[in-house]
Scaffold this active site. Structure first.
Site, PDB file in Angstrom:
ATOM      1  N   ASN A  44       4.572 -19.497 -12.539  1.00 57.45           N
ATOM      2  CA  ASN A  44       3.290 -19.843 -13.156  1.00 57.45           C
ATOM      3  C   ASN A  44       2.950 -18.744 -14.157  1.00 57.45           C
ATOM      4  OD1 ASN A  44       0.617 -20.335 -13.770  1.00 57.45           O
ATOM      5  ND2 ASN A  44      -0.161 -19.884 -11.710  1.00 57.45           N
ATOM      6  N   LYS A  97       0.531 -18.588 -16.181  1.00 54.52           N
ATOM      7  CA  LYS A  97      -0.917 -18.446 -16.415  1.00 54.52           C
ATOM      8  C   LYS A  97      -1.175 -18.377 -17.929  1.00 54.52           C
ATOM      9  CE  LYS A  97      -1.220 -16.450 -11.873  1.00 54.52           C
ATOM     10  NZ  LYS A  97      -1.890 -15.551 -10.951  1.00 54.52           N
ATOM     11  N   HIS A 150      -5.258 -24.366  -8.356  1.00 54.19           N
ATOM     12  CA  HIS A 150      -4.980 -22.929  -8.246  1.00 54.19           C
ATOM     13  C   HIS A 150      -6.295 -22.189  -8.007  1.00 54.19           C
ATOM     14  CE1 HIS A 150      -3.907 -18.847  -9.298  1.00 54.19           C
ATOM     15  NE2 HIS A 150      -2.650 -19.187  -9.089  1.00 54.19           N
ATOM     16  N   GLU A 192      -7.492 -19.623  -9.214  1.00 54.94           N
ATOM     17  CA  GLU A 192      -8.178 -19.190 -10.449  1.00 54.94           C
ATOM     18  C   GLU A 192      -8.933 -20.351 -11.082  1.00 54.94           C
ATOM     19  OE1 GLU A 192      -4.724 -17.392 -12.240  1.00 54.94           O
ATOM     20  OE2 GLU A 192      -4.786 -15.808 -10.715  1.00 54.94           O
ATOM     21  N   GLU A 234      -1.445 -19.831  -1.123  1.00 58.36           N
ATOM     22  CA  GLU A 234      -1.616 -18.589  -1.870  1.00 58.36           C
ATOM     23  C   GLU A 234      -2.903 -17.898  -1.411  1.00 58.36           C
ATOM     24  OE1 GLU A 234       0.575 -18.755  -5.897  1.00 58.36           O
ATOM     25  OE2 GLU A 234      -1.359 -19.704  -6.167  1.00 58.36           O
ATOM     26  N   GLY A 236      -1.738 -11.319  -7.565  1.00 57.57           N
ATOM     27  CA  GLY A 236      -1.817 -10.287  -8.593  1.00 57.57           C
ATOM     28  C   GLY A 236      -2.216  -8.918  -8.082  1.00 57.57           C
ATOM     29  N   SER A 261       1.920 -12.232  -5.142  1.00 54.67           N
ATOM     30  CA  SER A 261       2.677 -10.972  -5.211  1.00 54.67           C
ATOM     31  C   SER A 261       4.114 -11.089  -4.718  1.00 54.67           C
ATOM     32  CB  SER A 261       1.932  -9.854  -4.473  1.00 54.67           C
ATOM     33  OG  SER A 261       0.701  -9.593  -5.116  1.00 54.67           O
ATOM     34  N   GLY A 318       3.008 -13.101 -11.892  1.00 52.64           N
ATOM     35  CA  GLY A 318       3.436 -11.982 -12.744  1.00 52.64           C
ATOM     36  C   GLY A 318       4.947 -11.823 -12.843  1.00 52.64           C
TER      37      GLY A 318
END
Ligand code: PGA
Length: 246
Positions: A9, A11, A93, A95, A163, A169, A207, A229
């Site tokens: 992902n 983002k 998600h 976020e 998640e 992150g 992570s 990430g």
């Protein structure tokens, strides 16, 4: 056992130059096959280019609107994603839930829009740190799964990503035992909902890195990863895919 899925992902990261990373990933997958499916979810602006750039892995989006078309400025429909060559779309998600106030009801509607276009929906669930500290993890996850899954969900049409919000992150991950506890609870919830849900793939996200992927992917009822990430650089992402190479 379901076939594992390792999904990246991106983002709100990546411009045209990021196609170099996709080319590098394509090369890595052709030289060293992995025993899993691979998916990249770049931002909307790169979906078409990503689709053209690869044959070795699937392409997905990070969100869709629940309507098929209409007066929704700035939004993108599942039909548009299908049209540009997507196979998957992430919905719910954390976020999106936090930044855009998306509730389970919205997430379910988006997942149903995805299924109606033949896309596989990756439905995200996860507890906040305060919820974990209050001992509410399993009840939160149970209600998110119950509220967010679309009608006609089955192992082909839906993937669930667990998640924990506090692990995204941050470089922090739950213990393997904690991941197993949640994934096993989701698995039994799905089995109770119907036999067609028993083999839905359950991804862990938050992570995930090359250094911890093998351990996390080895946990019971973990069928792959949703990676943020560490999916941006082909070498890191390929290091995570290594968990599915012998
Ligand atoms: P992270 O993000 O790997 O950067 O923690 C995971 C995600 O949000 O999907």
């Amino acid at each position: 056992m379901p076939r594992p899925l390792v999904a990246g992902n991106w983002k709100m990261n990546g411009q045209k130059a990021a196609m170099d990373e996709l080319a590098a990933l394509e090369g890595a997958l052709s030289s060293r096959a992995a025993n899993c499916d691979v998916l990249i979810c770049p931002p909307f602006t790169l979906l078409g280019a990503a689709r053209t750039a690869t044959k070795r892995f699937s392409i997905g989006a990070q969100d869709c609107h629940f309507a098929e078309s209409g007066a929704h400025t700035g939004d993108v429909s599942a039909a548009m994603l299908k049209d540009v060559g997507c196979d998957y779309v992430i919905v719910g998600h954390s976020e999106r839930r936090a930044d855009h106030g998306e509730t389970d009801t919205h997430v379910k509607a988006k997942a149903e829009a995805a299924l109606s276009q033949g896309l596989t929906a990756i439905v995200c669930v996860g507890e906040t740190e305060a919820q974990r500290d209050a001992g509410e993890t399993l009840s939160i996850i149970h209600s998110q799964v119950a509220g967010s899954l679309p009608k006609n969900a089955n192992a082909e049409t839906v993937v669930i990503a667990y998640e924990p919000v506090w692990a995204i992150g941050t470089g922090r991950t739950p213990s393997v035992e904690d991941v197993e506890q949640v994934h096993t609870a989701i698995r039994s919830q799905l089995e109770q909902m119907g036999p067609e849900l028993g083999l839905v793939r359950l991804l862990y996200g938050g992570s995930v890195k090359p250094a911890n992927a093998r351990e996390l992917m080895g946990a019971a009822n973990v069928d792959g990863a949703l990676v943020g990430g560490a999916s941006l650089k082909a070498s890191d992402f390929d290091g995570i895919i290594d968990a599915y190479r012998s």
